[in-house]
Write an enzyme that holds these catalytic residues in place. Structure first.
Site, PDB file in Angstrom:
ATOM      1  CB  CYS A 123      -0.995  -0.020   1.154  1.00 43.57           C
ATOM      2  SG  CYS A 123      -2.328   1.190   0.953  1.00 43.57           S
ATOM      3  CG  HIS A 225      -3.669  -3.507   2.936  1.00 50.59           C
ATOM      4  ND1 HIS A 225      -2.771  -3.080   3.894  1.00 50.59           N
ATOM      5  CD2 HIS A 225      -4.168  -2.385   2.358  1.00 50.59           C
ATOM      6  CE1 HIS A 225      -2.736  -1.757   3.907  1.00 50.59           C
ATOM      7  NE2 HIS A 225      -3.566  -1.304   2.983  1.00 50.59           N
ATOM      8  CD  GLU A 227      -1.669  -6.130   5.254  1.00 45.59           C
ATOM      9  OE1 GLU A 227      -2.261  -5.055   5.510  1.00 45.59           O
ATOM     10  OE2 GLU A 227      -1.088  -6.345   4.164  1.00 45.59           O
TER      11      GLU A 227
END
Length: 250
Positions: A123, A225, A227
C-alpha cells in the site's frame, strides 16, 4: 552452553516499517510505534523472522547500518506520503505528513535497492517506491473514478479484482496470471510511474495495483493488503525465499 536451533538461525530476518501515533493502553496515552499483528504473522508463517523498525531520524549511514542486520525489507501501509516529495501541494483529503516516517523509508528503500536487498512494498510501500523513483501519486482516487470503492472507510477493506501482467515478477510469485482478489483500502494511487518501474497489475478501472523493478532480484510493491488474506502467503513467501537466497550469497 546454550544450543541454537539451526532451523531458526537459517530463517531470514525481515525488517518491517511501523507507524508512530498517539496510542492508548492501560493507563498510558503516549506516542508509540506499532504495527498490526497480521503483518508480522504473515512473515513468520512464511518462514521469516520479523523485526519492527520504528520511525526515527537516520542518515544514509544509519539506513545501511539497519540493513546490515536484515535479509529483506517490507515497507508497510500507513499515512499518505508527503506530496511535497513529488512536487505537489496537498489535496484537502491528504493526511498530515509524517515527515519522520517519510525520511526513514526513503533512506531505507534507496539503500536496499542499491544493495539488492529483497523488498516488498504494501500500500503506502508501493507509493513510496514510486515516489523514490521520481513518480507521482493521485492524491484522491474518488476525484478520478467518481466514488470511494477503493476506501470505504471505517477500517473495512473492499475486494476488487486486479489483472496480473504476464511475464512479470508478480506473476512468477503468484504462480500465474489469475486475477488477484485484492483487499484494498487506499484513497490514493500511483499516477505517473517512476523511472525503471513496470506496472504488473491493474484493476478494470485502470488503477495501478502493483509495480516492480525488473533489474532487481526482488523489488515488488502492491497497492493492496496481502496481510489481510491470511490463507494466501504467496507474496510473503516470495519475499522470504528471496531473502534466504540473498542471505546465502553474503
Amino acid at each position: 552452553m546454550v544450543s541454537s536451533d539451526s532451523s531458526q538461525v537459517e530463517r531470514p530476518v525481515i525488517g518491517l516499517t511501523t507507524y508512530l501515533e498517539q496510542s492508548k493502553t492501560g493507563v498510558w496515552d503516549v506516542p508509540a510505534s506499532f504495527l498490526p499483528k497480521v503483518y508480522f504473522d504473515a512473515v513468520n508463517r512464511a518462514g521469516g523472522i520479523a523485526v519492527l523498525i520504528p520511525p526515527q531520524a537516520i542518515d544514509d549511514a544509519g539506513a545501511n547500518r539497519i540493513l546490515d542486520g536484515l535479509d529483506g525489507l517490507i515497507i508497510c501501509g500507513g499515512k499518505d506520503v508527503n506530496p511535497a516529495r513529488y512536487g505537489q501541494a496537498a489535496h484537502p483529503t491528504t493526511d498530515e505528513p509524517r515527515l519522520d516516517r517519510d525520511a526513514l523509508e526513503d533512506a531505507l528503500l534507496r539503500a536496499a535497492l542499491e544493495r539488492d536487498i529483497p523488498f516488498l512494498g504494501i500500500c503506502r510501500g508501493a507509493q513510496i517506491l514510486n515516489v523514490v523513483r521520481g513518480g507521482t501519486l493521485i492524491q484522491h482516487l474518488p476525484d478520478v473514478i467518481g466514488d470511494d470503492r477503493y476506501q470505504k472507510g471505517g477500517g473495512v477493506f473492499s475486494t476488487i479484482p486486479a489483472e496480473v501482467s504476464p511475464d512479470s515478477k508478480l506473476a512468477e510469485v503468484l504462480g500465474g496470471t489469475t486475477p488477484v482478489l485484492a483487499e484494498v483500502y487506499h484513497h490514493q494511487a500511483i499516477d505517473e510511474v517512476g523511472e525503471g518501474l513496470t506496472v504488473s497489475a491493474r484493476t478494470a478501472d485502470g488503477v495501478i495495483e502493483a509495480v516492480e523493478l525488473s533489474d532487481k532480484p526482488f523489488a515488488l510493491a502492491v497497492q493492496w493488503h496481502p496481510e489481510e488474506s491470511p490463507e494466501d502467503l504467496r507474496l510473503f513467501t516470495g519475499l522470504v525465499e528471496a531473502a534466504r537466497t540473498h542471505r546465502s550469497s553474503k
